[in-house]
Design a protein around this motif. Structure first.
Motif, mmCIF file in Angstrom:
data_model
loop_
_atom_site.group_PDB
_atom_site.id
_atom_site.type_symbol
_atom_site.label_atom_id
_atom_site.label_comp_id
_atom_site.label_asym_id
_atom_site.label_seq_id
_atom_site.Cartn_x
_atom_site.Cartn_y
_atom_site.Cartn_z
ATOM 1 N N ARG A 201 5.520 1.631 4.902
ATOM 2 C CA ARG A 201 7.198 0.871 5.071
ATOM 3 C C ARG A 201 7.599 0.034 3.823
ATOM 4 N NH1 ARG A 201 10.426 -2.374 8.240
ATOM 5 N NH2 ARG A 201 8.833 -3.988 8.951
ATOM 6 N N ASN A 202 6.684 -0.780 3.186
ATOM 7 C CA ASN A 202 7.207 -1.665 2.283
ATOM 8 C C ASN A 202 6.890 -0.761 0.805
ATOM 9 O OD1 ASN A 202 8.066 -4.236 3.070
ATOM 10 N ND2 ASN A 202 5.998 -4.460 3.395
ATOM 11 N N ALA A 203 6.447 0.379 0.983
ATOM 12 C CA ALA A 203 6.379 0.787 -0.653
ATOM 13 C C ALA A 203 7.359 1.630 -0.998
ATOM 14 C CB ALA A 203 5.274 2.036 -0.653
ATOM 15 N N GLY A 204 7.683 1.484 -2.292
ATOM 16 C CA GLY A 204 9.073 2.559 -3.147
ATOM 17 C C GLY A 204 7.812 3.042 -4.478
ATOM 18 N N ALA A 205 9.316 3.970 -5.046
ATOM 19 C CA ALA A 205 8.793 4.616 -5.986
ATOM 20 C C ALA A 205 7.192 4.174 -7.518
ATOM 21 C CB ALA A 205 9.745 5.095 -7.217
ATOM 22 N N VAL A 206 8.339 2.595 -7.737
ATOM 23 C CA VAL A 206 7.272 1.607 -7.932
ATOM 24 C C VAL A 206 6.428 1.012 -7.421
ATOM 25 C CG1 VAL A 206 8.117 -0.390 -7.196
ATOM 26 C CG2 VAL A 206 7.629 -0.470 -9.894
ATOM 27 N N THR A 207 5.588 1.401 -6.276
ATOM 28 C CA THR A 207 3.939 0.737 -6.085
ATOM 29 C C THR A 207 3.636 1.656 -5.875
ATOM 30 O OG1 THR A 207 5.550 0.058 -3.493
ATOM 31 C CG2 THR A 207 3.318 0.609 -3.788
ATOM 32 N N ALA A 208 3.688 3.419 -6.312
ATOM 33 C CA ALA A 208 3.488 4.273 -6.051
ATOM 34 C C ALA A 208 2.829 4.903 -7.411
ATOM 35 C CB ALA A 208 3.636 5.733 -5.717
ATOM 36 N N ALA A 209 3.953 4.591 -8.351
ATOM 37 C CA ALA A 209 4.099 4.470 -10.207
ATOM 38 C C ALA A 209 1.958 3.872 -10.900
ATOM 39 C CB ALA A 209 4.979 4.389 -11.007
ATOM 40 N N LEU B 99 -0.903 8.440 -1.903
ATOM 41 C CA LEU B 99 -0.640 8.716 -3.243
ATOM 42 C C LEU B 99 -1.605 10.392 -4.255
ATOM 43 C CD1 LEU B 99 0.674 6.945 -5.989
ATOM 44 C CD2 LEU B 99 -2.438 6.218 -6.264
ATOM 45 N N GLU B 100 -2.382 10.320 -2.684
ATOM 46 C CA GLU B 100 -2.857 11.696 -2.007
ATOM 47 C C GLU B 100 -1.502 13.001 -2.623
ATOM 48 O OE1 GLU B 100 -4.056 8.948 -1.310
ATOM 49 O OE2 GLU B 100 -5.997 8.954 -2.424
ATOM 50 N N ALA B 101 -0.933 12.737 -1.187
ATOM 51 C CA ALA B 101 0.121 13.396 -1.237
ATOM 52 C C ALA B 101 1.276 13.489 -2.380
ATOM 53 C CB ALA B 101 0.726 12.368 0.267
ATOM 54 N N PHE B 102 1.285 12.260 -2.774
ATOM 55 C CA PHE B 102 2.012 13.081 -4.149
ATOM 56 C C PHE B 102 1.498 13.550 -5.363
ATOM 57 C CE2 PHE B 102 4.519 8.585 -2.778
ATOM 58 C CZ PHE B 102 5.910 9.668 -2.550
ATOM 59 N N ALA B 103 0.226 13.698 -5.452
ATOM 60 C CA ALA B 103 -0.424 14.380 -5.988
ATOM 61 C C ALA B 103 -0.336 15.845 -5.845
ATOM 62 C CB ALA B 103 -2.040 13.599 -6.305
ATOM 63 N N LYS B 104 -1.204 16.078 -4.809
ATOM 64 C CA LYS B 104 -0.838 17.318 -3.990
ATOM 65 C C LYS B 104 0.225 18.127 -3.984
ATOM 66 C CE LYS B 104 -4.213 16.693 -0.392
ATOM 67 N NZ LYS B 104 -4.605 16.441 0.638
ATOM 68 N N LEU B 105 1.864 17.359 -3.716
ATOM 69 C CA LEU B 105 2.615 17.821 -4.154
ATOM 70 C C LEU B 105 3.297 18.157 -5.348
ATOM 71 C CD1 LEU B 105 5.016 15.311 -1.881
ATOM 72 C CD2 LEU B 105 4.977 18.027 -1.917
ATOM 73 N N SER B 106 3.060 17.091 -6.462
ATOM 74 C CA SER B 106 3.541 17.494 -7.877
ATOM 75 C C SER B 106 2.542 18.894 -8.373
ATOM 76 C CB SER B 106 3.049 16.392 -8.321
ATOM 77 O OG SER B 106 1.331 16.160 -9.263
ATOM 78 N N GLU B 107 1.484 18.579 -7.899
ATOM 79 C CA GLU B 107 0.275 20.587 -8.171
ATOM 80 C C GLU B 107 1.327 21.384 -7.729
ATOM 81 O OE1 GLU B 107 -2.382 20.175 -9.963
ATOM 82 O OE2 GLU B 107 -1.911 17.896 -10.428
ATOM 83 N N ILE B 108 1.500 21.735 -6.407
ATOM 84 C CA ILE B 108 2.561 22.385 -5.257
ATOM 85 C C ILE B 108 3.851 23.088 -5.699
ATOM 86 C CG2 ILE B 108 2.923 23.530 -3.382
ATOM 87 C CD1 ILE B 108 1.120 21.646 -2.186
ATOM 88 N N LEU B 109 4.949 22.129 -6.026
ATOM 89 C CA LEU B 109 5.956 21.711 -7.096
ATOM 90 C C LEU B 109 5.673 21.627 -7.679
ATOM 91 C CD1 LEU B 109 7.656 19.554 -3.789
ATOM 92 C CD2 LEU B 109 7.796 21.984 -3.911
ATOM 93 N N GLU C 49 0.642 -1.759 0.308
ATOM 94 C CA GLU C 49 0.027 -0.172 0.009
ATOM 95 C C GLU C 49 0.654 1.276 -0.263
ATOM 96 O OE1 GLU C 49 -3.434 0.529 1.655
ATOM 97 O OE2 GLU C 49 -4.075 -2.032 1.150
ATOM 98 N N THR C 50 0.386 2.270 -0.522
ATOM 99 C CA THR C 50 1.409 3.689 -0.551
ATOM 100 C C THR C 50 1.221 3.985 0.801
ATOM 101 O OG1 THR C 50 0.019 4.844 -1.796
ATOM 102 C CG2 THR C 50 1.200 4.485 -2.913
ATOM 103 N N GLY C 51 1.916 4.771 1.118
ATOM 104 C CA GLY C 51 2.305 5.096 2.779
ATOM 105 C C GLY C 51 2.507 3.878 3.931
#
Ligand code: SAM
Length: 282
Positions: free
Chosen positions: A167-175, A272-282, A163-165
């Motif tokens: 300990r086992n998650a990595g970039a590929v998990t999120a993608a 995933l929501e956190a990454f989505a928000k970050l990509s909108e801000i940064l 699950e994203t968020g």
């Protein structure tokens, strides 16, 4: 011919002068239970076209041909073609495509080969040296595949299905979770292969989503942010993002505050929501 019998396979390969290529990830399944189980997980019928990646000597292919309308298998190693001609001589719904799965246009292949099929599914015991690029290609190409059942190294399976968020998650998990729902199906021990590999494997199921679970304006930036945040696992997301993307630390710290994350948070704690928000801000 029993392709799960060690001596039969040994004789078959010897008669074709075939030797295994480690570089191509050639560990062939010889367990009689694994292939039927993988095929059943596809829930295919005579209106289903299946793309198989790396048929090897055709052990999984045979099972797929029993349940599908048509099976198209992509194989890079030409030395296996005469072997496959022999082992699959009694099937009439199989086609072999020569090539590198990473270079082929899979959308075109599906359009050309499966025009008379209602659904497309994908199945493979993947060559482990290209697991992630193949899975990302299958998902990014938006092939319209309804289901993907693949065998990968156990460690990779745990990453893909985490699950994203967590300990086992990595970039590929999120993608992967942006494109598909994932499920760990079952583990496969190294003794099920010939030759025996160093690691255990697992079969996973990916069900491509009709719509991404988060809204993203710029997908390219979204994936850049994910890769950057995970670029150094021991470092904080703040350091990774600022270092990899050349953004001043203060800007990243402000963005983290806006999404409610701590300055010392690591990428694996982001949903995933956190990454989505970050990509909108940064
Ligand atoms: N499906 C067979 C089985 O389960 O016994 C063989 C699986 S073996 C792990 C991986 C297969 O992928 C091999 O046949 C290998 O030659 C093929 N292969 C390796 N790299 C490939 C590539 N880039 N494109 C297509 N096939 C590839």
């Amino acid at each position: 011919m029993d392709l799960c019998d060690y001596n039969t396979v040994k004789r078959l390969l010897a008669s074709h002068g075939f030797t295994f290529s480690k570089a191509l990830g050639q560990n062939f399944l010889i367990d009689p239970l694994v292939c039927p189980r993988m095929a059943a997980e596809l829930e295919a019928d005579r209106n289903t076209g299946i793309i198989e990646i790396g048929p090897g000597i055709g052990t999984l292919t045979k099972e797929l041909c029993k349940i599908a309308g048509k099976v198209v298998s992509i194989e890079l190693d030409k030395r296996l073609f005469p072997v496959l001609r022999e082992t699959l001589s009694d099937t009439d719904n199989f086609e072999l495509v020569e090539g590198d799965v990473l270079k082929l246009d899979l959308n075109r292949l599906a359009d050309e080969k499966f025009s008379d099929m209602q659904t497309v599914k994908v199945c493979a015991n993947l060559p482990y040296y290209i697991t992630s690029p193949v899975i990302m290609k299958l998902l990014e190409s938006r092939l319209g595949a309804q289901r993907i059942v693949v065998m990968v190294q156990k460690e990779a399976a745990l990453r893909f299905c985490a699950e994203t968020g967590t300990r086992n998650a990595g970039a590929v998990t999120a993608a992967v979770s942006y494109y598909a729902e994932t499920e760990m199906l079952f583990e496969v021990g190294k003794e099920c292969f010939m030759p025996v590999p160093k690691v255990d494997s697992a079969v996973i199921k990916l069900t491509p989503r009709k719509k991404p679970p988060v809204a993203v304006t710029d997908e390219k930036r979204f994936f850049e942010i994910i890769r950057a945040a995970f670029s150094q696992r021991r470092k904080t997301a703040l350091n990774c993002l600022s270092g990899s993307l050349n953004i001043p630390k203060q800007c990243v710290a402000d963005a983290l505050r806006q999404i409610g994350a701590q300055e010392n948070a690591r990428a694996e704690s982001f949903t995933l929501e956190a990454f989505a928000k970050l990509s909108e801000i940064l």
